[in-house]
Design a protein around this motif. Structure first.
Motif, PDB file in Angstrom:
ATOM      1  N   ALA A 176       0.833  -1.087   0.086  1.00  0.00           N
ATOM      2  CA  ALA A 176       0.094   0.092  -0.160  1.00  0.00           C
ATOM      3  C   ALA A 176       0.784   1.074   0.038  1.00  0.00           C
ATOM      4  N   ASP A 177       1.832   1.230   0.934  1.00  0.00           N
ATOM      5  CA  ASP A 177       2.843   2.555   0.626  1.00  0.00           C
ATOM      6  C   ASP A 177       3.517   2.577  -0.481  1.00  0.00           C
ATOM      7  N   ALA A 178       3.880   1.500  -1.155  1.00  0.00           N
ATOM      8  CA  ALA A 178       4.529   1.419  -2.182  1.00  0.00           C
ATOM      9  C   ALA A 178       3.467   2.214  -3.577  1.00  0.00           C
ATOM     10  N   GLN A 179       2.384   1.732  -3.498  1.00  0.00           N
ATOM     11  CA  GLN A 179       1.278   2.279  -4.454  1.00  0.00           C
ATOM     12  C   GLN A 179       1.198   3.828  -4.187  1.00  0.00           C
ATOM     13  N   ALA A 180       1.120   4.164  -3.006  1.00  0.00           N
ATOM     14  CA  ALA A 180       0.830   5.485  -2.758  1.00  0.00           C
ATOM     15  C   ALA A 180       1.828   6.387  -3.231  1.00  0.00           C
ATOM     16  N   ALA A 181       3.207   5.844  -2.979  1.00  0.00           N
ATOM     17  CA  ALA A 181       4.564   6.605  -3.418  1.00  0.00           C
ATOM     18  C   ALA A 181       4.257   6.834  -4.889  1.00  0.00           C
ATOM     19  N   TYR A 182       4.079   5.666  -5.629  1.00  0.00           N
ATOM     20  CA  TYR A 182       4.097   5.666  -7.085  1.00  0.00           C
ATOM     21  C   TYR A 182       3.157   6.661  -7.528  1.00  0.00           C
ATOM     22  N   GLU A 183       1.938   6.645  -6.873  1.00  0.00           N
ATOM     23  CA  GLU A 183       0.580   7.494  -7.302  1.00  0.00           C
ATOM     24  C   GLU A 183       1.380   9.070  -7.291  1.00  0.00           C
ATOM     25  N   GLU A 184       1.931   9.200  -5.984  1.00  0.00           N
ATOM     26  CA  GLU A 184       2.313  10.692  -5.609  1.00  0.00           C
ATOM     27  C   GLU A 184       3.364  11.088  -6.736  1.00  0.00           C
ATOM     28  N   SER A 185       4.455  10.338  -6.903  1.00  0.00           N
ATOM     29  CA  SER A 185       5.307  10.414  -8.022  1.00  0.00           C
ATOM     30  C   SER A 185       4.960  10.810  -9.375  1.00  0.00           C
ATOM     31  N   ALA A 186       4.012  10.071  -9.682  1.00  0.00           N
ATOM     32  CA  ALA A 186       3.175  10.122 -11.106  1.00  0.00           C
ATOM     33  C   ALA A 186       2.638  11.623 -11.336  1.00  0.00           C
ATOM     34  N   ALA A 187       1.731  11.779 -10.320  1.00  0.00           N
ATOM     35  CA  ALA A 187       1.173  13.054 -10.014  1.00  0.00           C
ATOM     36  C   ALA A 187       1.968  14.163  -9.993  1.00  0.00           C
ATOM     37  N   ASP A 188       2.841  14.258  -8.930  1.00  0.00           N
ATOM     38  CA  ASP A 188       3.773  15.445  -8.741  1.00  0.00           C
ATOM     39  C   ASP A 188       4.470  15.711  -9.962  1.00  0.00           C
ATOM     40  N   ALA A 189       5.165  14.648 -10.811  1.00  0.00           N
ATOM     41  CA  ALA A 189       5.980  14.834 -11.947  1.00  0.00           C
ATOM     42  C   ALA A 189       5.260  15.886 -13.023  1.00  0.00           C
ATOM     43  N   VAL A 190       3.895  15.752 -13.210  1.00  0.00           N
ATOM     44  CA  VAL A 190       3.447  16.365 -14.316  1.00  0.00           C
ATOM     45  C   VAL A 190       2.984  17.780 -13.408  1.00  0.00           C
ATOM     46  N   ILE A 191       2.332  17.670 -12.430  1.00  0.00           N
ATOM     47  CA  ILE A 191       1.833  19.021 -11.604  1.00  0.00           C
ATOM     48  C   ILE A 191       2.987  20.158 -11.661  1.00  0.00           C
ATOM     49  N   GLU A 192       4.294  19.642 -11.055  1.00  0.00           N
ATOM     50  CA  GLU A 192       5.337  20.549 -11.068  1.00  0.00           C
ATOM     51  C   GLU A 192       5.666  21.044 -12.571  1.00  0.00           C
ATOM     52  N   THR A 193       5.778  20.325 -13.444  1.00  0.00           N
ATOM     53  CA  THR A 193       6.165  20.891 -14.864  1.00  0.00           C
ATOM     54  C   THR A 193       5.167  21.736 -15.187  1.00  0.00           C
ATOM     55  N   VAL A 194       3.961  21.543 -15.084  1.00  0.00           N
ATOM     56  CA  VAL A 194       3.009  22.436 -15.554  1.00  0.00           C
ATOM     57  C   VAL A 194       2.790  23.710 -14.869  1.00  0.00           C
ATOM     58  N   ARG A 195       2.922  23.772 -13.563  1.00  0.00           N
ATOM     59  CA  ARG A 195       2.959  24.680 -12.714  1.00  0.00           C
ATOM     60  C   ARG A 195       4.343  25.816 -12.951  1.00  0.00           C
TER      61      ARG A 195
END
Length: 393
Positions: free
Chosen positions: A177-196
């Motif tokens: 569960a921790d691994a999936q949550a970390a994967y989700e966070e990385s996947a979302a944050d990668a694009v959010i940071e670039t777009v911002r």
């Protein structure tokens, strides 16, 4: 004597580098960056430091180039931001596309290598997991932002992490569960940071079929970014249109919601990015959009969404299912927007390999970031000149 074959991408790369490498303070760094990009474009097949250096000066150049990528201190983020700005000035942005990039590697000497589960492929592999943010316009697709998901990010903290002094966890143990949550966070944050950083809040296209649908959608809502995301057929949704079947019946699987309104489908024309055809292949499929909400324990997070379904065969269940907060767009433009992900997937597999996006072999994370940034510049030069080679990977 045969004439030297002209390469428009290499010519365009010099102009591109003069703009996007301007954040490098020293002239010799800007020249090294230009040479690295030119080496990536000139070298066929897999890219190596030796091969890239061989394009610009041989053995002595290899050591200098290695230091420039792995041992220097220059910041890659201004170059990525400048690349995105250059592209926006050249061709209007249609959408940002989040594209995972699994990089199989057998050894243990490269940064980020681990034995891990890739949710997008649905299988285990050994290697690196990166996330790219791609710029998609009517004329081109090319990456402008990157993040590598590191193995240690799969744990919520250092305490209790295998291999950390003082931990009692068994070697190799991890919390899925921790691994999936970390994967989700990385996947979302990668694009959010670039777009911002870009300042251009066009829609984000991404695939969240096998990761947390509700949590990922909430991340983008909190960031104020519009999104259209591919979801699993089993995703629970609430029908909010009182005129449609299932309204008031509680959460239902997205597939069942769409099957109940299949009679409302309309044909939508779009272009399939077939590598064998320069202009792609024109296609038509059936699609429908339904007003829905995601069930959420927090009423404040229950937002109005559209569920978009696409059928390639009306006798079968929908082939693709998407949810979006772009609730004012008709189904035709929404379905065509989803195809930006298809374009990027094709490019990542073919022209992305040609540019060397997967080819960094060093141990340092900053070195990987510098390599993949300059490989993105090389890819952009090919995309801007329409000289990508879509040979089989």
């Amino acid at each position: 004597m045969a004439p030297v074959r002209r390469d428009p991408a290499r010519e365009a790369a010099d102009e591109l580098c003069s703009v996007v490498l301007s954040s490098l303070r020293r002239k010799d760094q800007r020249e090294k960056g230009r040479q690295y990009v030119q080496g990536l474009l000139a070298l066929p097949g897999r890219k190596s430091m030796r091969g890239i250096a061989g394009q610009v000066g041989g053995g002595a150049a290899e050591q200098s180039m290695h230091h420039f990528i792995s041992g220097s201190t220059w910041d890659w983020e201004p170059i990525r931001a400048s690349l995105a700005g250059f592209l926006q000035a050249a061709t209007p942005l249609t959408a940002w596309v989040a594209q995972p990039m699994a990089i199989p590697k057998g050894g243990e000497h490269s940064v980020g290598v681990a034995h891990r589960f890739d949710p997008h492929q649905g299988q285990m592999f050994r290697g690196q997991q990166a996330f790219g943010t791609w710029f998609a316009s009517a004329g081109l697709v090319t990456p402008v932002g990157w993040r590598m998901h590191l193995p240690e990010e799969d744990a919520p903290g250092t305490a209790g992490t295998p291999g950390t002094p003082g931990t009692s966890a068994a070697p190799g143990a991890f919390d899925a569960a921790d691994a999936q949550a970390a994967y989700e966070e990385s996947a979302a944050d990668a694009v959010i940071e670039t777009v911002r950083r870009s300042g251009n809040r066009r829609p984000v296209v991404l695939d969240i079929q096998r990761i947390g649908t509700r949590s990922t959608m909430n991340r983008f809502a909190e960031a104020g970014l519009p999104v259209i995301a591919r979801v699993a057929p089993s995703t629970p949704l609430l029908v909010t249109d009182p005129a449609l079947p299932g309204h008031g019946a509680g959460a239902r699987p997205a597939r069942d919601v769409l099957q109940s309104v299949k009679g409302l489908c309309t044909p939508v024309e779009w272009t399939d990015p077939d590598p064998a055809l320069p202009g792609g292949r024109h296609r038509s499929t059936l699609a429908v959009a339904v007003r829905v909400m995601m069930p959420d324990p927090s009423p404040a997070r229950r937002r109005h969404l559209l569920l978009v379904g696409e059928w390639t065969d009306p006798r079968r269940p929908p082939a693709q299912l998407w949810v979006t907060d772009l609730v004012r767009l008709p189904v035709g433009p929404l379905l065509r927007l989803t195809k930006q992900g298809r374009r990027v997937s094709v490019a990542a597999e073919h022209s992305g390999r040609e540019a060397g996006l997967r080819d960094f072999a060093g141990r340092a994370l900053p070195g990987w970031h510098r390599h993949v940034t300059l490989a993105s510049v090389a890819h952009a030069a090919r995309a801007l000149t329409g000289t990508e080679h879509y040979a089989a990977a």
